[in-house]
Design an enzyme around this catalytic site. Structure first.
Site, PDB file in Angstrom:
ATOM      1  N   HIS A  96       0.820  -1.206   0.000  1.00 49.59           N
ATOM      2  CA  HIS A  96       0.000   0.000   0.000  1.00 49.59           C
ATOM      3  C   HIS A  96       0.861   1.265   0.000  1.00 49.59           C
ATOM      4  O   HIS A  96       0.479   2.286  -0.573  1.00 49.59           O
ATOM      5  CB  HIS A  96      -0.949  -0.016   1.195  1.00 49.59           C
ATOM      6  CG  HIS A  96      -2.209  -0.783   0.939  1.00 49.59           C
ATOM      7  ND1 HIS A  96      -2.995  -1.304   1.927  1.00 49.59           N
ATOM      8  CD2 HIS A  96      -2.816  -1.127  -0.226  1.00 49.59           C
ATOM      9  CE1 HIS A  96      -4.043  -1.919   1.392  1.00 49.59           C
ATOM     10  NE2 HIS A  96      -3.945  -1.831   0.096  1.00 49.59           N
ATOM     11  N   CYS A 128      -1.849  -5.769 -17.633  1.00 53.65           N
ATOM     12  CA  CYS A 128      -2.542  -5.161 -16.499  1.00 53.65           C
ATOM     13  C   CYS A 128      -1.764  -5.322 -15.202  1.00 53.65           C
ATOM     14  O   CYS A 128      -2.284  -5.057 -14.123  1.00 53.65           O
ATOM     15  CB  CYS A 128      -3.953  -5.750 -16.349  1.00 53.65           C
ATOM     16  SG  CYS A 128      -3.989  -7.506 -15.964  1.00 53.65           S
TER      17      CYS A 128
END
Length: 558
Positions: free
Chosen positions: A193, A481
């Site tokens: 994160h 992706c």
């Protein structure tokens, strides 16, 4: 003049120099609370846990309300961890049946969860830091201690380079570009994160940088988030970042179209992506709707989640990846026998084939959600290894009226049989994170093996070149992706290798769009050839940088 130099994992592209400010990260945690004495009133002691949880959740929700985009989404995900009923129930039970003080009970319950995630590897292992941060905040609340982390980061005024062992999402989300010039952490990976938020905020970042915390407070450093290099320098020369200019259409300088798409997990992420001018969704991670569910979400609930994403992109493609369960994404309602190596076990499409009823309900919900949304629904299966698997999935999609059915390319076998697989499908998308992990037999969460998972590895690029050649031969488009698509320096290389679309986090769209607009398709191909011919990632970056200098079109190399 450069002095000491260290290297880590490139996490967010760009270069900046500034003075070091060392922040506590894990060092500010309350530490391991004592296991005793046993509470004299276990019921009252257990009752203390929920108010502490709610207090921590409230503070994180307040932080989430003050930010937008990926920062907002990540903080809300952290709130979900804080309020997880299973965590609360397990902690209470440790008090009532185990005689633990409340703080110790929370520490043990969260620790068991963190150990489980760490053992899974991949994306879920990178959530361990988030769980530890949640644990430490609740423990501090119960002990009456200050909250852990770096509460003053949002109040920084002077531009600095932040150096830490690690940073929690709650700390990173409040950073401001221009004040936080760059981030350097000893721990973490490119899909943590901290890395995701740094890219979203446009802050250069290097993670997994061994020895970073030995940098002295106030030392002048140059951080290159594109190469992973952190160098002590004689003086600060100021940030070297440039504002990316992009007109919202993915294309090269000579007009070759390369749609730039977004990776999203829910309607909030879709709205953010639309605001960043994404030309559609290249990866809708549908499993995020399932991960916290104790039972399979109803068709109505699935319809609601999918419709929220599809409706944000009328007239544009939205590619949904079907349930990517197993391995690092275990589902409480989908119990599987224990596997000695889950990463190589029953996951992705393998779960769908074992539970075709589950897949059929998901496909039906996606089709229903697409009706009336105006979006162009595309559906792809994860972890496909053979042409037979691809054909099975396409047939299942066709039975539901889905006209665009594709597969994820994440294992080397799928590359080596790409022509056969692409002949069965309407499109394919490369998941470079898993493809690199399986190619090098290197857990992408292992700091010691981080260099093997560098997306500039020539072996990985050569595999993608094979996919590009198979795409040309079959006429089936292949995109990317994985996180590599978010690298402005690598994007032209991927296009030169034959990739038709690039999908990434919303914050990377403008930088990648500007990088592509600065080069022609032939120049993309020359960069691809140079990178593939290199002996290692550093040589690949250097080869592309040399071509950039030759053509006098500077592109951020990441």
């Amino acid at each position: 003049m450069s002095m000491r130099t260290m290297n880590g994992i490139p996490a967010s592209p760009g270069r900046a120099s500034g003075r070091v400010v060392r922040v506590g990260g894990n060092d500010t945690a309350a530490g391991e609370p004592p296991a005793g004495p046993a509470p004299t009133d276990p019921v009252a002691e257990a009752a203390r846990i929920e108010p502490a949880v709610q207090a921590v959740a409230g503070r994180l929700e307040a932080r989430a309300a003050a930010v937008t985009g990926d920062a907002h989404d990540v903080l809300l995900a952290t709130v979900a961890m804080v309020t997880d009923p299973a965590l609360l129930d397990n902690a209470r039970e440790l008090v009532l049946a185990g005689g633990r003080p409340a703080a110790r009970a929370v520490h043990e319950a969260a620790g068991a969860f963190a150990d489980l995630l760490a053992g899974m590897g991949g994306y879920m292992a990178e959530r361990v830091r988030d769980i530890e941060d949640v644990r430490d905040r609740i423990v501090a609340e119960l002990l009456g201690l200050p909250a852990p982390g770096c509460p003053d980061l949002a109040d920084l005024e002077s531009p600095v380079v932040l150096v830490a062992a690690d940073l929690a999402p709650a700390d990173t989300a409040g950073l401001r570009p221009g004040v936080a010039l760059a981030l350097v952490t000893e721990q973490g990976g490119p899909t943590s994160h901290t890395a995701i938020l740094a890219r979203s905020l446009g802050i250069p970042a290097v993670v997994g940088c061994a020895g970073a915390t030995s940098l002295a407070e106030g030392a002048a450093v140059l951080v290159d988030g594109s190469t992973g290099e952190v160098a002590e320098v004689a003086d600060v020369t100021g940030p070297a970042a440039a504002v990316a200019e992009w007109d919202g259409v993915g294309r090269t300088a000579d007009g070759h179209r390369v749609p730039l798409l977004a990776n999203v997990g829910d309607s909030a992420g879709a709205a953010t992506a639309a605001g960043h001018r994404a030309q559609g969704v290249g990866l809708l991670r549908t499993e995020l709707a399932f991960l916290s569910a104790t039972e399979e979400p109803s068709p109505a609930r699935q319809h609601e989640i999918y419709a929220g994403v599809l409706s944000a992109f009328p007239g544009l493609p939205v590619t949904a990846r079907t349930l990517d369960a197993g391995a690092d994404k275990p589902l409480p309602f989908l119990v599987q026998d224990g596997e000695p190596n889950p990463a190589l076990g029953v996951r992705g499409l393998r779960v769908a084939r074992a539970r075709a009823d589950l897949l059929d309900r998901q496909l039906a919900a996606l089709v229903a959600a697409a009706d009336g949304s105006g979006a162009q629904l595309k559906v792809m299966a994860p972890m496909v290894a053979t042409a037979e698997e691809a054909a099975w999935f396409v047939a299942r999609c066709r039975a539901h009226g889905i006209t665009q059915a594709g597969v994820m390319i994440e294992v080397p076998a799928a590359v080596l049989t790409a022509r056969e697989i692409l002949a069965e499908v309407d499109f394919a998308s490369v998941g470079t994170n898993d493809l690199a992990q399986y190619l090098f037999a290197a857990d992408r969460q292992s700091g010691a093996l981080a260099a093997l998972n560098d997306p500039w590895q020539p072996a990985l690029l050569r595999l993608i070149r094979l996919l590009g050649e198979a795409s040309t031969a079959t006429g089936t488009p292949v995109g990317v992706c994985g996180e590599s698509a978010a690298d402005p320096g690598l994007a032209p290389v991927l296009v030169g290798l034959g990739m038709a679309t690039l999908s990434m986090g919303s914050g990377a769209l403008a930088g990648v769009g500007a990088a592509l607009a600065a080069v022609t398709l032939d120049e993309c191909r020359s960069r691809a050839a140079a990178a593939c011919a290199a002996v290692d990632p550093a040589a690949a970056r250097a080869a592309v940088a040399a071509l950039d200098a030759e053509h006098r079109r500077p592109v951020a190399i990441g």
